[in-house]
Design an enzyme around this catalytic site. Structure first.
Site, PDB file in Angstrom:
ATOM      1  N   CYS A 123       2.492  -3.632 -17.671  1.00 15.12           N
ATOM      2  CA  CYS A 123       1.620  -2.712 -17.073  1.00 15.12           C
ATOM      3  C   CYS A 123       1.859  -3.032 -15.278  1.00 15.12           C
ATOM      4  CB  CYS A 123       0.043  -3.127 -17.233  1.00 15.12           C
ATOM      5  SG  CYS A 123      -0.675  -4.637 -17.098  1.00 15.12           S
ATOM      6  N   HIS A 143       0.977  -1.218   0.047  1.00 14.47           N
ATOM      7  CA  HIS A 143       0.018   0.034   0.016  1.00 14.47           C
ATOM      8  C   HIS A 143       0.804   1.301  -0.032  1.00 14.47           C
ATOM      9  CE1 HIS A 143      -3.319   2.641   1.153  1.00 14.47           C
ATOM     10  NE2 HIS A 143      -2.721   3.196   2.039  1.00 14.47           N
TER      11      HIS A 143
END
Length: 564
Positions: free
Chosen positions: A494, A190
């Site tokens: 990606c 995160h």
């Protein structure tokens, strides 16, 4: 001190540590006649904690507001208060002795909820950090102790913490926080994702950060993945000069991605929620390389209707009129379990290892493939009347037959471009067959690392194995890009690797034709490419592939680029 560097650049400044969570006092017995008073105090602490989070949510917008509002709902859950009350009123001994005191009842109630989420795994297990943060806030409020969270020293600072809670990172101000340093976390954590989104240099998984004290001056070099305590003035000045030059180069280049000799490398943005749409569309990019559609499905009891999907997709396509939008179909399972996909009768009774279970494209076979059929129908309807150049790709493709069947379903809906994601080693090993079966390939380096190194993405202790500079991972990228070139198919990246300006040079040298990343990473990557020829990139790729490990590969490329 070494860790995993996240984002470009460097910064120096004084340390300000996150306020620590409150320590529980020694347990104290609660007589039955005092239980009501204890319960009232606990319920009041929960209400006040929820109200404070709601207030903070109202003072901000976008993703920060959504994170805070979600946390307010979690702490306001009546089941939490009911469980704490039961612990207070329930005697510790069968003979009618005293019950649990408020702070320990709160901690125990949160602990039970935490264990349930952790056992559920995947997306739910990721909410464990949220519960820990809420527990600490509620207990601190009950004990009238300072609230844990972001420090406010009154000047810009380097934020140091064991890890960062969502309620704090949602309100992090990049004009005040010079850099982030955490003891835990990895390249896909995160904190790492937040740092890239904000463009703030960070070093995560830095165990030595535990010894850093408030006010101590440090130099954080994200590119090197190092934190230097008490740096020499000359080192700080040199780092500041490098940072100024880096920012100047990034600001001087715009438009499509190109190497110094004009070789095109398409620069695209990742999009994972509607709240990201405005910033993504405003960025100087050539479109969307990864439109994650899971946000439409998460936290629901039933799948979204075709009409709901059409409305969301149409908004995205309109925002990117004239540009490419690559839509990834539903990637459910593993860390994103969905009740209506994994319900009884539709899934195995229990997946012992969800990351290796029914996820990604494999969910398309469930319920007769209705989920995928509805999604493709919605995409096809949404694209009508827009100028976006829409392509659709499938997640977690393992074999060429899956790619061919998916491409057939995409084209049957009138959509012209179908692609496959390369996220498992089997797909990379047979990339030529996959490329022949569809129109393009897109490499998801996060999952490809996880499966190639048998290393769980969520385990901070394995962060070094998940470093996208690992030569073995780069071998898989090279293999895929070369196979795509032989078939005349473009191959993009990606995963998080695409956002690293130096690694972008290596990826271009390996034959990757597009890079998709957070908007904040576009300018540094564009400038890095513009400063090197495609032959330079190929030479850097050779250096990285020849290295024995990730750290050596990164250092070899950095040395070569600085010498150049």
């Amino acid at each position: 001190m070494a860790g995993v560097g996240i984002g470009p650049g460097s910064a120096a400044g004084p340390v300000a540590r996150m306020a620590p969570p409150p320590d529980l006092p020694p347990p104290r017995p609660v007589p039955a006649e005092r239980a009501g008073e204890e319960v009232a105090a606990v319920l009041g602490a929960l209400r006040d904690t929820a109200a404070e989070l709601e207030r903070r949510a109202a003072e901000t917008t976008g993703s920060a507001a959504e994170v805070l509002a979600a946390q307010a709902l979690m702490v306001a859950d009546p089941a939490l208060g009911d469980r704490a009350e039961a612990l207070i009123r329930q005697p510790v001994r069968d003979d009618g002795g005293e019950g649990t005191d408020g702070p320990h009842a709160l901690a125990a109630a949160f602990g039970e909820f935490r264990a349930a989420l952790a056992a559920a795994g995947g997306y739910f297990a990721e909410r464990v950090a949220d519960l820990d943060d809420l527990r600490d806030r509620a207990v601190a409020r009950l004990l009238r102790l300072p609230m844990p969270g972001l420090p406010e020293p009154g000047h810009p600072y380097v934020l140091v913490a064991a890890d960062l809670a969502p309620a704090d990172t949602a309100l992090l101000d990049p004009s005040r926080v010079l850099a982030l340093v955490t003891e835990r976390g990895g390249p896909t954590s995160h904190t790492a994702i937040l740092a890239k989104a904000l463009g703030v240099p960070a070093v995560v998984g830095c165990a030595g950060a535990a010894q850093l004290t408030n006010g101590r001056r440090v130099l954080v070099d994200a590119a090197a993945g190092t934190v230097t305590a008490d740096p020499a003035p000359r080192a700080v000045a040199e780092a500041a000069a490098r940072e100024q030059r880096r920012r100047g180069r990034a600001a001087a280049v715009s438009g499509p991605g190109r190497t110094a000799d004009g070789h095109p490398v398409r620069l695209l943005v990742n999009l994972g929620a509607m709240r990201e749409l405005a910033d993504g569309a405003a960025a100087d990019s050539e479109g969307v390389g990864l439109f994650r559609t899971e946000f439409l499905y998460l936290d629901r009891e039933t799948a979204p209707s075709v009409a709901e999907q059409v409305a969301a997709y149409r908004e995205v396509f309109a925002a990117f009129a004239g540009r490419r939008v690559v839509v990834r179909t539903l990637d459910a399972g593993a860390d994103k379990p969905l009740p209506f996909v994994t319900a009884a009768g539709q899934a195995e009774p229990e997946e012992q290892n969800p990351a290796l279970g029914v996820r990604g494209l494999r969910t398309a076979a469930r319920d007769g493939g209705k989920l995928l059929a509805d999604q493709l129908a919605a995409i096809a309807e949404a694209v009508r009347g827009t100028d976006a150049d829409v392509a659709v790709m499938a997640p977690m493709v393992s074999i060429a037959r899956e790619a061919a069947e998916f491409a057939g379903r995409v084209r049957a809906h009138g959509l012209p471009l179908a692609g496959a994601m390369v996220e498992v080693p089997a797909a990379a090993l047979r990339a030529a067959e996959l490329a022949a079966a569809c129109d393009f390939l897109s490499i998801g380096t996060n999952d490809l690392s996880q499966y190639a190194f048998a290393a769980d993405r969520t385990l901070a202790g394995l962060a070094a194995l998940l470093d996208p500079w690992q030569p073995a991972l780069l071998d898989l990228v090279r293999m895929t890009a070369e196979a795509g070139a032989r078939q005349g198919r473009p191959v993009g990246v990606c995963g998080e690797a695409a956002a690293d300006p130096e690694l972008a040079l290596v990826l271009a040298g390996l034959g990757v034709s597009s890079l998709s990343m957070p908007p904040a990473s576009l300018d540094p990557v564009r400038a890095s490419l513009a400063a090197h020829t495609v032959d330079d990139c190929r030479g850097l790729a050779e250096r990285a592939l020849a290295a024995p490990d990730a750290a050596t590969a990164r250092a070899a490329v950095r040395t070569a680029t600085r010498e150049g």
